[in-house]
Design a protein around this motif. Structure first.
Motif, PDB file in Angstrom:
ATOM      1  N   TRP A  35       0.816  -1.210   0.000  1.00  0.00           N
ATOM      2  CA  TRP A  35       0.000   0.000   0.000  1.00  0.00           C
ATOM      3  C   TRP A  35       0.849   1.258   0.000  1.00  0.00           C
ATOM      4  N   GLU A  36       2.048   1.182   0.572  1.00  0.00           N
ATOM      5  CA  GLU A  36       2.936   2.347   0.510  1.00  0.00           C
ATOM      6  C   GLU A  36       3.336   2.643  -0.927  1.00  0.00           C
ATOM      7  N   THR A  37       3.702   1.588  -1.662  1.00  0.00           N
ATOM      8  CA  THR A  37       4.070   1.765  -3.063  1.00  0.00           C
ATOM      9  C   THR A  37       2.874   2.228  -3.891  1.00  0.00           C
ATOM     10  N   PHE A  38       1.720   1.637  -3.649  1.00  0.00           N
ATOM     11  CA  PHE A  38       0.493   2.015  -4.353  1.00  0.00           C
ATOM     12  C   PHE A  38       0.179   3.488  -4.121  1.00  0.00           C
ATOM     13  N   ALA A  39       0.240   3.925  -2.846  1.00  0.00           N
ATOM     14  CA  ALA A  39      -0.069   5.318  -2.522  1.00  0.00           C
ATOM     15  C   ALA A  39       0.967   6.262  -3.107  1.00  0.00           C
ATOM     16  N   MET A  40       2.240   5.862  -3.065  1.00  0.00           N
ATOM     17  CA  MET A  40       3.297   6.694  -3.629  1.00  0.00           C
ATOM     18  C   MET A  40       3.067   6.929  -5.114  1.00  0.00           C
ATOM     19  N   PHE A  41       2.765   5.855  -5.854  1.00  0.00           N
ATOM     20  CA  PHE A  41       2.609   5.966  -7.304  1.00  0.00           C
ATOM     21  C   PHE A  41       1.480   6.924  -7.663  1.00  0.00           C
ATOM     22  N   PHE A  42       0.323   6.740  -7.046  1.00  0.00           N
ATOM     23  CA  PHE A  42      -0.846   7.530  -7.434  1.00  0.00           C
ATOM     24  C   PHE A  42      -0.892   8.910  -6.769  1.00  0.00           C
ATOM     25  N   SER A  43       0.081   9.204  -5.906  1.00  0.00           N
ATOM     26  CA  SER A  43       0.164  10.542  -5.326  1.00  0.00           C
ATOM     27  C   SER A  43       1.135  11.433  -6.087  1.00  0.00           C
ATOM     28  N   ARG A  44       1.886  10.858  -7.017  1.00  0.00           N
ATOM     29  CA  ARG A  44       2.891  11.621  -7.760  1.00  0.00           C
ATOM     30  C   ARG A  44       2.378  11.959  -9.153  1.00  0.00           C
ATOM     31  N   LYS A  45       2.219  13.248  -9.415  1.00  0.00           N
ATOM     32  CA  LYS A  45       1.658  13.695 -10.686  1.00  0.00           C
ATOM     33  C   LYS A  45       2.426  13.183 -11.901  1.00  0.00           C
ATOM     34  N   PRO A  46       3.772  13.229 -11.906  1.00  0.00           N
ATOM     35  CA  PRO A  46       4.481  12.766 -13.104  1.00  0.00           C
ATOM     36  C   PRO A  46       4.183  11.311 -13.444  1.00  0.00           C
ATOM     37  N   LEU A  47       4.119  10.449 -12.429  1.00  0.00           N
ATOM     38  CA  LEU A  47       3.869   9.038 -12.686  1.00  0.00           C
ATOM     39  C   LEU A  47       2.448   8.816 -13.202  1.00  0.00           C
ATOM     40  N   VAL A  48       1.487   9.496 -12.599  1.00  0.00           N
ATOM     41  CA  VAL A  48       0.091   9.348 -13.023  1.00  0.00           C
ATOM     42  C   VAL A  48      -0.113   9.908 -14.433  1.00  0.00           C
ATOM     43  N   LEU A  49       0.462  11.067 -14.708  1.00  0.00           N
ATOM     44  CA  LEU A  49       0.310  11.674 -16.030  1.00  0.00           C
ATOM     45  C   LEU A  49       0.980  10.827 -17.110  1.00  0.00           C
ATOM     46  N   ALA A  50       2.141  10.264 -16.792  1.00  0.00           N
ATOM     47  CA  ALA A  50       2.813   9.389 -17.751  1.00  0.00           C
ATOM     48  C   ALA A  50       1.940   8.171 -18.055  1.00  0.00           C
ATOM     49  N   ALA A  51       1.338   7.599 -17.010  1.00  0.00           N
ATOM     50  CA  ALA A  51       0.478   6.435 -17.203  1.00  0.00           C
ATOM     51  C   ALA A  51      -0.765   6.786 -18.020  1.00  0.00           C
ATOM     52  N   LEU A  52      -1.378   7.932 -17.731  1.00  0.00           N
ATOM     53  CA  LEU A  52      -2.576   8.341 -18.478  1.00  0.00           C
ATOM     54  C   LEU A  52      -2.230   8.678 -19.927  1.00  0.00           C
ATOM     55  N   GLY A  53      -1.119   9.374 -20.138  1.00  0.00           N
ATOM     56  CA  GLY A  53      -0.695   9.689 -21.502  1.00  0.00           C
ATOM     57  C   GLY A  53      -0.398   8.426 -22.292  1.00  0.00           C
ATOM     58  N   GLY A  54       0.267   7.459 -21.641  1.00  0.00           N
ATOM     59  CA  GLY A  54       0.530   6.185 -22.294  1.00  0.00           C
ATOM     60  C   GLY A  54      -0.749   5.426 -22.583  1.00  0.00           C
TER      61      GLY A  54
END
Length: 433
Positions: free
Chosen positions: A213-232
């Motif tokens: 859950w720490e890794t899950f929360a970290m990923f979805f709390s960071r804008k660059p990672l989320v935006l990269a995933a959505l753009g992809g």
């Protein structure tokens, strides 16, 4: 972080990269057999475009995406190479089962099992490569690894279409699935588990292994990672929608034969996809040194350039002219993958890499793989009555607006990365340059 000597960067690293790339080739070869052989499968099993879209899209993505999370977490905590070998064996056996399917339900279950196995293929490989190659060479290494889809799709076209033309589409699934079983054994022999984080900068302070859950929360709390995933994900609506129906479109509406597909379409995929991965990875290594925004601008600019070539492909009067435009569109469509993967692997802790790679693929594939083929197939079915000879052409043309969505997301990502670059410390928590 685990302690020990850094993983070697030499012959062993390149041998491991070659083995992982070969497994990725098998991964994508097996995945692409169905869209490649869609026409003979339709002729035999009488599936509609919508049914093919669901099997290759939503059904496959449902299993592939969500099983990747627990498998990613398991690989972060255990042996990544053994998880990879087991996954390769599962998806290869399932591919063979596709050739034995007698009806839609059996075929769909077999394809979903392929997705179950393939979920454990890519994320562990990303993390293994990141522990065999230093940060300065990681983009190129991951770019070379990401040639797997292009080579796999090309070989799938060449061998799958050739076997189907000479014998039957069923033999193509059985023979090529058997190759994957041998590859799984080779992984156990060749791929040694590297030290996690052995080639990364020394942490600023001791790092504790992150929980799920720490890794899950970290990923979805960071804008660059989320935006990269959505753009992809937006980009993959286009790429997977196209990949799953391009051969059927060229054969049914442009008059291409299986023999011509085996030669010419395989070259389109090989040149377009592999070229994008290698060149994109090298560009990331070079340009990201000067600006992190390069991780977003490289795919964003490529997609802008791809739009006219994609439109020309869809509207071309013959299959031969369509292939010339398609190779350029495929090339430009795939610049995003090396950028996205490298960004995520650079931005997270070594003990979170497999899980973060799995989360990246979860978002990208659930959007792109889940929606792309399903959407194109459904639109084609809806248009069969009004456009009986051009339903796939119109369906593919409706993918154009998704280019605008993907380009917009990558431009927003570029702005966020520029803003983060101005901060004194811009890597996640524990790691500093």
């Amino acid at each position: 972080m685990e302690v020990g000597q850094p993983a070697p960067v030499g012959k062993r690293a390149w041998l491991v990269l070659g083995m992982l790339c070969f497994v990725y080739v098998i991964n994508f070869l097996d995945r692409q057999l169905m869209p490649i052989l869609a026409k003979p499968i339709q002729d035999t099993m009488h599936f509609s475009d919508g049914q093919l879209g669901l099997i290759g899209g939503f059904y496959f993505a449902l299993v592939y995406c969500f099983i990747s999370i627990p498998i990613g977490y398991l690989a972060d905590k255990t042996s990544r190479s053994k998880v990879l070998a087991a996954s390769c064996a599962i998806w290869s056996a399932a591919t063979m089962s596709c050739g034995l399917a007698a009806n839609y339900l059996q075929f769909a279950i077999a394809r979903m099992t392929v997705g179950f196995g393939e979920a454990g293929g890519v994320p562990p490989s990303y993390a293994i490569i990141s522990d065999y190659f230093p940060r300065s060479r990681r983009g190129l290494a991951l770019g070379i690894f990401n040639t797997g889809p292009g080579i796999g799709a090309a070989l799938g076209v060449a061998f799958g279409a050739s076997i189907a033309a000479a014998y039957s589409w069923r033999y193509a699934f059985i023979v090529l699935g058997g190759v994957g079983i041998l590859a799984a054994i080779a992984v156990l022999v060749i791929v040694r588990e590297p030290v996690r984080g052995g080639l990364d900068p020394v942490p600023a302070y001791p790092v504790k292994k992150g929980s799920f859950w720490e890794t899950f929360a970290m990923f979805f709390s960071r804008k660059p990672l989320v935006l990269a995933a959505l753009g992809g994900g937006a980009t993959q609506i286009i790429t997977y929608g196209l990949q799953n129906f391009a051969v059927l479109f060229l054969m049914r509406e442009k008059g291409m034969t299986l023999g011509e597909v085996a030669v010419y379409y395989s070259l389109v995929v090989l040149v377009g996809m592999t070229g994008a991965m290698v060149i994109g990875g090298a560009m990331v290594d070079r340009l990201a040194r000067h600006s992190k925004a390069a991780y977003a601008l490289i795919p964003g600019v490529a997609l802008v350039l791809a739009v006219p070539f994609f439109i020309a492909f869809v509207t071309s009067p013959t299959w031969s002219s369509a292939c010339w435009f398609l190779v350029v569109a495929v090339f430009l469509n795939h610049f995003f993958l090396s950028s996205n993967v490298t960004l995520v692997q650079q931005e997270v802790r070594p003990d979170q890499r497999v899980m973060s790679g799995a989360l990246l693929l979860l978002v990208m594939n659930f959007i792109g793989l889940g929606l792309g083929p399903t959407y194109v197939g459904a639109v084609s079915d809806a248009l069969r009555a009004s456009h009986p000879g051009q339903s796939l052409q119109v369906a593919l043309f409706t993918l154009v607006p998704f280019y605008l969505v993907a380009i917009s997301l990558f431009l927003v990502l570029a702005r966020v990365l520029r803003r983060e670059s101005r901060k004194p410390t811009h890597l996640v928590g524990e790691f500093v340059e």
